[in-house]
Motif scaffolding. Sequence first.
Motif, PDB file in Angstrom:
ATOM      1  N   VAL A   1       0.829  -1.201   0.000  1.00  9.42           N
ATOM      2  CA  VAL A   1       0.000   0.000   0.000  1.00  9.42           C
ATOM      3  C   VAL A   1       0.867   1.256   0.000  1.00  9.42           C
ATOM      4  CG1 VAL A   1      -1.743   1.310   1.286  1.00  9.42           C
ATOM      5  CG2 VAL A   1      -1.902  -1.196   1.159  1.00  9.42           C
ATOM      6  N   VAL A   2       1.878   1.264   0.849  1.00  2.15           N
ATOM      7  CA  VAL A   2       2.747   2.436   0.969  1.00  2.15           C
ATOM      8  C   VAL A   2       3.531   2.660  -0.320  1.00  2.15           C
ATOM      9  CG1 VAL A   2       4.667   3.452   2.245  1.00  2.15           C
ATOM     10  CG2 VAL A   2       2.911   2.166   3.468  1.00  2.15           C
ATOM     11  N   ARG A   3       4.122   1.613  -0.855  1.00  5.15           N
ATOM     12  CA  ARG A   3       4.892   1.744  -2.096  1.00  5.15           C
ATOM     13  C   ARG A   3       4.023   2.246  -3.248  1.00  5.15           C
ATOM     14  NH1 ARG A   3       7.705  -3.058  -0.245  1.00  5.15           N
ATOM     15  NH2 ARG A   3       6.113  -4.331  -1.256  1.00  5.15           N
ATOM     16  N   THR A   4       2.797   1.761  -3.311  1.00  4.86           N
ATOM     17  CA  THR A   4       1.898   2.201  -4.375  1.00  4.86           C
ATOM     18  C   THR A   4       1.523   3.663  -4.203  1.00  4.86           C
ATOM     19  OG1 THR A   4       1.014  -0.038  -4.603  1.00  4.86           O
ATOM     20  CG2 THR A   4      -0.315   1.759  -5.509  1.00  4.86           C
ATOM     21  N   GLY A   5       1.282   4.079  -2.970  1.00  4.52           N
ATOM     22  CA  GLY A   5       0.977   5.486  -2.711  1.00  4.52           C
ATOM     23  C   GLY A   5       2.119   6.390  -3.137  1.00  4.52           C
ATOM     24  N   ILE A   6       3.333   5.990  -2.817  1.00  2.00           N
ATOM     25  CA  ILE A   6       4.514   6.781  -3.203  1.00  2.00           C
ATOM     26  C   ILE A   6       4.646   6.839  -4.718  1.00  2.00           C
ATOM     27  CG2 ILE A   6       7.040   6.840  -3.135  1.00  2.00           C
ATOM     28  CD1 ILE A   6       6.833   5.613  -0.303  1.00  2.00           C
ATOM     29  N   GLN A   7       4.469   5.705  -5.369  1.00  2.00           N
ATOM     30  CA  GLN A   7       4.585   5.669  -6.834  1.00  2.00           C
ATOM     31  C   GLN A   7       3.563   6.581  -7.495  1.00  2.00           C
ATOM     32  OE1 GLN A   7       4.252   1.744  -8.521  1.00  2.00           O
ATOM     33  NE2 GLN A   7       4.529   2.463 -10.615  1.00  2.00           N
ATOM     34  N   LEU A   8       2.326   6.559  -7.019  1.00  2.00           N
ATOM     35  CA  LEU A   8       1.293   7.430  -7.582  1.00  2.00           C
ATOM     36  C   LEU A   8       1.639   8.901  -7.349  1.00  2.00           C
ATOM     37  CD1 LEU A   8      -1.969   5.530  -6.550  1.00  2.00           C
ATOM     38  CD2 LEU A   8      -1.084   5.839  -8.870  1.00  2.00           C
TER      39      LEU A   8
END
Length: 258
Positions: free
Chosen positions: A41-48
């Motif tokens: 979840v965190v990695r995806t938030g950062i990527q977005l």
Amino acid sequence: MTVRHSGGGQPERTLALLWRNTRQQVRRSAGRRPSLDVDDVVRTGIQLADERGLDAASMGGVAKALGVGTMTLYTYVPSKEELLDLMVDEVLAERQLPGPGEPRPADWREQVELYSEQTRAMFQRHPWLARVSTVRPPVGPGMLAGREYLLATLLPLNLSPRDTNTAALAITTYVDSAAGLEAENLLVERATGQSNEAWWYERNDLWETYFDVERHPAMTAIWHANGYQDSVAEAAADTYRYGLDRLLDGIQAQAETL
């Protein structure tokens, strides 16, 4: 651009999430491994946020990117406030700052330079950080690692404990603020499609039509003495360098009087 504030989540819940990877892991019972975890979840938030800006890293946006329902996402990260704290602390932890017992530059000023370089690079990778106020910071491993590094850097100067902490906070304030301003410039250029150089060029008429040398004698004197840099980028780089050097000179001067 709207400013978001970290540190707004429920304290016990936020701390448990921030420090999730440092606690002793509970052994899982046999069975299928969950297809999703907090790190995803965190990695995806950062990527977005990196690709499309901080607004894209909403709970709904992250859920869609992961291919799950928003309500499913809430079982991993309970709110947007916790998600923001997790994202910020994750990128703070990206800085390659030596920990206790690890090799580091011999000179304390070189150690501060390393902090400066790593922090500025972090903001360049993640310019959305410029939109996050950390007046109430995410008190996770990434944030504390930066504090520990600077305090360990300054301890050999033998300042008083209070002055050591104050000097470390002064360095953090200066470097983080300057790096945030650089990132904000990048965000504005991306949003408008116009460089700072081009923006100023469009306003050249200010000097020819509106500028009054009698009302601005100091600026005029600096101009005639060739005191201004040739470009906005050069001015920003020189300003940063001047400020950091003078700050460290002051800390060094105090240490030499002890």
